[in-house]
Design a protein around this motif. Structure first.
Motif, short mmCIF file in Angstrom:
data_model
loop_
_atom_site.label_atom_id
_atom_site.label_comp_id
_atom_site.label_asym_id
_atom_site.label_seq_id
_atom_site.Cartn_x
_atom_site.Cartn_y
_atom_site.Cartn_z
N LEU A 100 14.43 -59.30 14.11
CA LEU A 100 14.88 -58.84 15.42
C LEU A 100 14.39 -59.79 16.50
CD1 LEU A 100 14.14 -55.02 15.10
CD2 LEU A 100 16.41 -56.05 15.32
N PRO A 101 15.14 -59.92 17.58
CA PRO A 101 14.65 -60.70 18.72
C PRO A 101 13.35 -60.10 19.26
CG PRO A 101 16.99 -60.18 18.97
CD PRO A 101 16.50 -59.37 17.81
N GLY A 102 12.56 -60.93 19.87
CA GLY A 102 11.27 -60.47 20.37
C GLY A 102 11.38 -59.34 21.37
N TRP A 103 12.42 -59.39 22.21
CA TRP A 103 12.53 -58.35 23.24
C TRP A 103 12.79 -56.98 22.62
CZ3 TRP A 103 17.01 -55.50 23.85
CH2 TRP A 103 18.18 -56.02 23.28
N VAL A 104 13.46 -56.94 21.47
CA VAL A 104 13.69 -55.66 20.80
C VAL A 104 12.40 -55.16 20.16
CG1 VAL A 104 14.96 -54.47 18.99
CG2 VAL A 104 16.12 -56.19 20.38
N SER A 105 11.68 -56.06 19.50
CA SER A 105 10.42 -55.66 18.86
C SER A 105 9.41 -55.15 19.88
CB SER A 105 9.83 -56.86 18.10
OG SER A 105 10.73 -57.30 17.10
N ARG A 106 9.33 -55.83 21.01
CA ARG A 106 8.38 -55.41 22.05
C ARG A 106 8.77 -54.06 22.65
NH1 ARG A 106 8.87 -60.93 23.30
NH2 ARG A 106 10.39 -60.44 24.93
N SER A 107 10.05 -53.77 22.65
CA SER A 107 10.54 -52.53 23.27
C SER A 107 10.83 -51.45 22.24
CB SER A 107 11.82 -52.83 24.07
OG SER A 107 11.61 -53.86 25.00
N ALA A 108 10.31 -51.61 21.03
CA ALA A 108 10.63 -50.67 19.95
C ALA A 108 10.38 -49.21 20.30
CB ALA A 108 9.85 -51.06 18.69
N PRO A 109 9.25 -48.85 20.96
CA PRO A 109 9.05 -47.43 21.30
C PRO A 109 10.16 -46.87 22.20
CG PRO A 109 7.00 -48.64 21.50
CD PRO A 109 8.07 -49.66 21.31
N VAL A 110 10.62 -47.68 23.15
CA VAL A 110 11.69 -47.22 24.04
C VAL A 110 13.00 -47.09 23.25
CG1 VAL A 110 13.04 -47.75 26.10
CG2 VAL A 110 10.60 -48.27 26.04
N VAL A 111 13.25 -48.03 22.36
CA VAL A 111 14.48 -47.98 21.56
C VAL A 111 14.47 -46.75 20.66
CG1 VAL A 111 15.86 -49.16 19.82
CG2 VAL A 111 14.73 -50.49 21.61
N VAL A 112 13.32 -46.45 20.07
CA VAL A 112 13.21 -45.25 19.22
C VAL A 112 13.46 -43.99 20.05
CG1 VAL A 112 11.61 -43.84 17.88
CG2 VAL A 112 11.68 -46.32 17.53
N GLU A 113 12.89 -43.94 21.24
CA GLU A 113 13.13 -42.79 22.13
C GLU A 113 14.61 -42.66 22.44
OE1 GLU A 113 11.95 -41.19 26.62
OE2 GLU A 113 11.13 -43.08 25.87
N LEU A 114 15.25 -43.77 22.72
CA LEU A 114 16.69 -43.77 23.01
C LEU A 114 17.49 -43.22 21.83
CD1 LEU A 114 18.65 -46.73 24.58
CD2 LEU A 114 19.45 -45.69 22.47
N LEU A 115 17.15 -43.68 20.64
CA LEU A 115 17.90 -43.26 19.45
C LEU A 115 17.74 -41.78 19.18
CD1 LEU A 115 17.14 -46.29 17.08
CD2 LEU A 115 19.27 -45.81 18.31
N TYR A 116 16.52 -41.27 19.35
CA TYR A 116 16.32 -39.85 19.07
C TYR A 116 16.93 -38.97 20.16
CZ TYR A 116 13.59 -41.00 14.99
OH TYR A 116 13.21 -41.47 13.75
N LEU A 117 16.97 -39.47 21.38
CA LEU A 117 17.66 -38.73 22.44
C LEU A 117 19.17 -38.69 22.17
CD1 LEU A 117 15.84 -39.81 25.73
CD2 LEU A 117 15.79 -37.58 24.60
N TRP A 118 19.67 -39.72 21.52
CA TRP A 118 21.08 -39.73 21.12
C TRP A 118 21.36 -38.57 20.17
CZ3 TRP A 118 23.68 -44.16 17.82
CH2 TRP A 118 25.07 -44.02 17.86
N ILE A 119 20.46 -38.37 19.22
CA ILE A 119 20.61 -37.24 18.29
C ILE A 119 20.52 -35.91 19.04
CG2 ILE A 119 19.57 -36.01 16.35
CD1 ILE A 119 18.72 -38.67 15.19
N VAL A 120 19.56 -35.82 19.95
CA VAL A 120 19.40 -34.58 20.74
C VAL A 120 20.69 -34.26 21.48
CG1 VAL A 120 18.21 -33.57 22.72
CG2 VAL A 120 16.89 -34.77 20.97
N CYS A 121 21.29 -35.27 22.08
CA CYS A 121 22.53 -35.05 22.83
C CYS A 121 23.67 -34.62 21.92
CB CYS A 121 22.91 -36.31 23.60
SG CYS A 121 21.88 -36.59 25.04
N ALA A 122 23.77 -35.25 20.76
CA ALA A 122 24.82 -34.86 19.81
C ALA A 122 24.62 -33.41 19.37
CB ALA A 122 24.82 -35.79 18.61
#
Length: 258
Positions: free
Chosen positions: A135-157
């Motif tokens: 993964l690009p460095g910016w994704v790895s550094r932002s992994a906690p935010v990305v995980v939060e985003l993904l789980y909020l996606w499930i919550v919304c669904a």
């Protein structure tokens, strides 16, 4: 110039779309368009169209239209809650509240969270899908935010499915003369269920990518379920509710005139 008879007719036409029934038609039209745009985006991406209006712009148009459409739909249920009593009123308020919660959380994870890490949703998802274990460095550094985003996606669904289950209960409890009885609730529930399952599977695949694994080989099937199968089911439902809203609005106007 408009004659004196034309002005009342125009006024009636304008007020028609300000009723809950008219707003139901507007919301259905927007949500129908949003799902059509999602399917169109898939085909534009498949064809590789990059000039003028491309798949990315189509997706953003869809993601905006569905927020507005759901907001209007929630308002419809809030307005009509005052017309009914007992369980029906309770159902209307619950389903409207769930839809409002969906709007707020969806706007947050779609727009605010990606902006917080200096990207947008489309670029983030493309990066995750194209990953082959690195993964690009910016994704790895932002992994906690990305995980939060993904789980909020499930919550919304899940919220969206819950709202439509309540709408189904509302429809079954509605009186014979209530247009809510004619809502395409089963199509909506099935579509929302397919969307939730697909979302969970996509998120699990993306979560594995964040941990260094390559993207799942069958993620394409889950994306098809999310971007083509569920939208097609929603389209059939929203086409029906659009017609229902138009018919109910005309009937209500006729009753008011009588």
């Amino acid at each position: 110039m408009e004659g004196p008879e034309e002005e009342p007719e125009k006024s009636r036409a304008e007020s028609l779309w300000q009723t809950p029934e008219g707003l139901l038609a507007v919301a259905s039209a927007l949500l129908l368009a949003a799902n059509l745009l999602l399917i169109l985006a898939v085909f534009l991406n498949f064809l590789g169209v990059r000039v003028g209006w491309d798949a990315g712009k189509t997706v953003w148009a869809a993601l905006t239209a569905d927020l507005v459409g759901v907001a209007i739909l929630a308002w419809v249920f809030f307005l009509t809650a005052a017309r009914v009593e007992g369980r029906a009123r309770f159902y209307r308020r619950i389903e409207a509240s769930l839809l409002v919660a969906w709007i707020g959380i969806t706007a947050f994870w779609r727009f605010a969270l990606p902006a917080a890490i200096g990207t947008d949703l489309q670029d983030l998802f493309v990066t995750l899908i194209a990953s082959q274990g690195t993964l690009p460095g910016w994704v790895s550094r932002s992994a906690p935010v990305v995980v939060e985003l993904l789980y909020l996606w499930i919550v919304c669904a899940a919220l969206f499915l819950a709202a439509h289950v309540v709408i189904l209960l509302d429809s079954r409890a509605a009186s014979a003369d209530d247009w809510a009885r004619g809502l395409p609730v089963y199509a909506w529930v099935v579509a929302a269920g397919v969307s939730l399952v697909a979302t969970i599977l996509i998120v699990l695949s993306f979560a594995a990518v964040l941990q260094g694994a390559p993207i799942a080989v069958n993620v394409g099937a889950w994306l098809i379920a999310k971007m083509i199968v569920a939208p097609n089911l929603f389209i059939s439902g929203y086409a029906s509710s659009l017609q229902l809203g138009r018919s109910a609005a005309r009937a209500r106007t006729s009753d008011d005139e009588a």
